[in-house]
Motif scaffolding. Structure first.
Motif, PDB file in Angstrom:
ATOM      1  N   ASN A 175     -61.234 -11.366  24.242  1.00 14.84           N
ATOM      2  CA  ASN A 175     -61.204 -12.737  23.747  1.00 14.84           C
ATOM      3  C   ASN A 175     -62.130 -13.581  24.621  1.00 14.84           C
ATOM      4  OD1 ASN A 175     -60.651 -15.352  22.965  1.00 14.84           O
ATOM      5  ND2 ASN A 175     -58.537 -15.351  23.661  1.00 14.84           N
ATOM      6  N   LYS A 210     -71.658 -12.498  21.200  1.00 13.65           N
ATOM      7  CA  LYS A 210     -70.208 -12.658  21.056  1.00 13.65           C
ATOM      8  C   LYS A 210     -69.739 -13.988  21.655  1.00 13.65           C
ATOM      9  CE  LYS A 210     -68.698  -8.859  19.008  1.00 13.65           C
ATOM     10  NZ  LYS A 210     -67.546  -8.078  19.422  1.00 13.65           N
ATOM     11  N   ARG A 245     -60.413  -3.832  28.515  1.00 17.87           N
ATOM     12  CA  ARG A 245     -61.239  -5.016  28.284  1.00 17.87           C
ATOM     13  C   ARG A 245     -61.947  -5.479  29.552  1.00 17.87           C
ATOM     14  NH1 ARG A 245     -60.515  -3.241  23.975  1.00 17.87           N
ATOM     15  NH2 ARG A 245     -59.770  -4.315  22.100  1.00 17.87           N
ATOM     16  N   SER A 267     -65.414  -6.801  23.643  1.00 17.82           N
ATOM     17  CA  SER A 267     -64.265  -6.726  22.738  1.00 17.82           C
ATOM     18  C   SER A 267     -63.121  -7.634  23.166  1.00 17.82           C
ATOM     19  CB  SER A 267     -63.752  -5.277  22.664  1.00 17.82           C
ATOM     20  OG  SER A 267     -64.747  -4.408  22.148  1.00 17.82           O
ATOM     21  N   ASP A 295     -56.712 -17.388  31.261  1.00 16.94           N
ATOM     22  CA  ASP A 295     -55.428 -16.801  30.846  1.00 16.94           C
ATOM     23  C   ASP A 295     -54.290 -17.113  31.820  1.00 16.94           C
ATOM     24  OD1 ASP A 295     -56.814 -15.781  28.721  1.00 16.94           O
ATOM     25  OD2 ASP A 295     -56.904 -13.727  29.490  1.00 16.94           O
ATOM     26  N   ALA A 345     -67.938 -17.094  19.688  1.00 15.37           N
ATOM     27  CA  ALA A 345     -66.631 -17.566  20.163  1.00 15.37           C
ATOM     28  C   ALA A 345     -66.659 -19.054  20.478  1.00 15.37           C
ATOM     29  CB  ALA A 345     -66.203 -16.777  21.390  1.00 15.37           C
ATOM     30  N   SER A 350     -63.187 -16.779  23.855  1.00 14.69           N
ATOM     31  CA  SER A 350     -63.119 -18.207  23.546  1.00 14.69           C
ATOM     32  C   SER A 350     -62.765 -19.009  24.791  1.00 14.69           C
ATOM     33  CB  SER A 350     -62.083 -18.467  22.453  1.00 14.69           C
ATOM     34  OG  SER A 350     -60.777 -18.124  22.902  1.00 14.69           O
TER      35      SER A 350
END
Length: 344
Positions: free
Chosen positions: A263, A290, A255, A261, A199, A294, A265
């Motif tokens: 992101n 998960k 998070r 829950s 990020d 993803a 990816s």
């Protein structure tokens, strides 16, 4: 009979009765050290209780329990340093394998519910992984709760990542080949480092190894109910850790804690290790699922007769030796070495 009825019938049972024989020997030795239940301790008391690592050391002094570790582990050299955190410096320990570098690097975070434990309690795992993955391992300490609540530990972990990327070469490492790894709360820090790097546009880890990660806020999962009375980690202990870490109930949906829950990816190739006798097993399984959905390359292995904290017990527990071999093969593959062996 419903699943709920089955789980209700398990309340009061001791799931460690199903532990592998060598795992049970560690648990019995830990019990003989008379630890006070963590959930009944003050934080100061909790930090002084005998640990599973103490039990392994005690067991190794008994007849028939000589350590069974690769010879390469004995020649790993370690050095204590200070590493910049988000609000001052933190202790860290650098483990170097034998041979000539530059080596790949692994940034490792220890467990302890973000509240207890330190570099000494979690010395065995980074020492073994340095040898088996032929990598420099940097075990980074972080600020702990309740003195420093969420997100202090995570901010220190992010600072540790930025530091190791910048100073990899000065450690004798290859700055292009850096991975992350952690156990329990430390595995939570490791995956959050990978998410933060993505990020923030930072260099991404080549790989992440998540050992029985804290990854969810679901405390009524199947494994939480199955293992509510497990050792060395049970449901009451986890609730004690959480209450010491959070600022308020709203943090439970953060998070940083509820990673399943988030992101997920564009994260690096991942291995997830879980233990059958562990309240955290279900969330580790969910996280692997998960990650797969993803689009992340993920391998998950569960060690049914093992408990939480087993991974660093390779000196006396076969499941730990197997799990360390699995993880080190994955790390070496990520670093450009031998391929990951898959179970048939």
């Amino acid at each position: 009979m419903t699943i709920a009825d089955t789980l209700k019938g398990m309340i009061g049972l001791d799931p460690t009765a199903h532990a592998d024989a060598d795992m049970k020997a560690v648990l019995d030795t830990l019990k003989s050290l008379n630890p006070k239940p963590i959930e009944e301790c003050t934080v100061a008391e909790a930090r002084q209780q005998p640990t599973p690592a103490d039990a392994v050391k005690a067991l190794m002094t008994q007849a028939g329990h000589a350590a069974r570790l690769p010879l390469e582990v004995e020649v790993v050299q370690s050095e204590d340093i200070q590493m910049p955190g988000a609000a001052g410096s933190n202790p860290a320990r650098v483990y170097r394998p034998a041979g000539e570098g530059p080596f790949p690097l692994i940034l490792y975070f220890h467990g302890g519910g973000w509240v207890i434990a330190d570099l000494d309690v979690y010395d065995a795992t980074p020492r073994s992984m340095a040898a088996q993955s032929n990598a420099i391992v940097v075990s980074a300490h972080y600020r702990q709760a309740p003195e420093h609540k969420i997100p202090a530990a995570h901010e220190d972990a992010f600072a540790a990542w930025r530091w190791i990327v910048e100073f990899a070469a000065s450690l004798g490492g290859d700055p292009r080949r850096i991975a992350v790894m952690g156990e329990s709360a430390g595995a939570n820090l490791a995956i959050n480092v990978a998410i933060h790097a993505r990020d923030a546009g930072l260099q991404a880890p080549l790989h992440q190894a998540l050992i029985y990660p804290v990854a969810s806020n679901n405390i009524v999962s199947i494994s939480y109910e199955e293992n509510r009375n497990a050792r060395p980690l049970n449901k009451k202990m986890m609730l004690w850790f959480v209450q010491n870490v959070i600022n308020d109930e709203g943090d439970l949906s953060n998070r940083l804690i509820d990673v399943v829950s988030a992101n997920l990816s564009r994260l690096p190739p991942t291995v997830v290790v879980t233990a059958g006798i562990d309240p955290l097993r279900s969330e580790g399984e969910k996280l692997a699922e998960k990650l797969h959905h993803a689009g992340v390359a993920v391998e998950h292995r569960n060690y049914q007769g093992a408990t939480h904290e087993f991974f660093g017990m390779a000196a006396v527990v076969q499941a730990a030796r197997d799990a360390q071999t699995f993880v080190s093969l994955a790390q070496r593959q990520a670093f450009g070495g031998v391929p990951l062996e898959r179970e048939p």
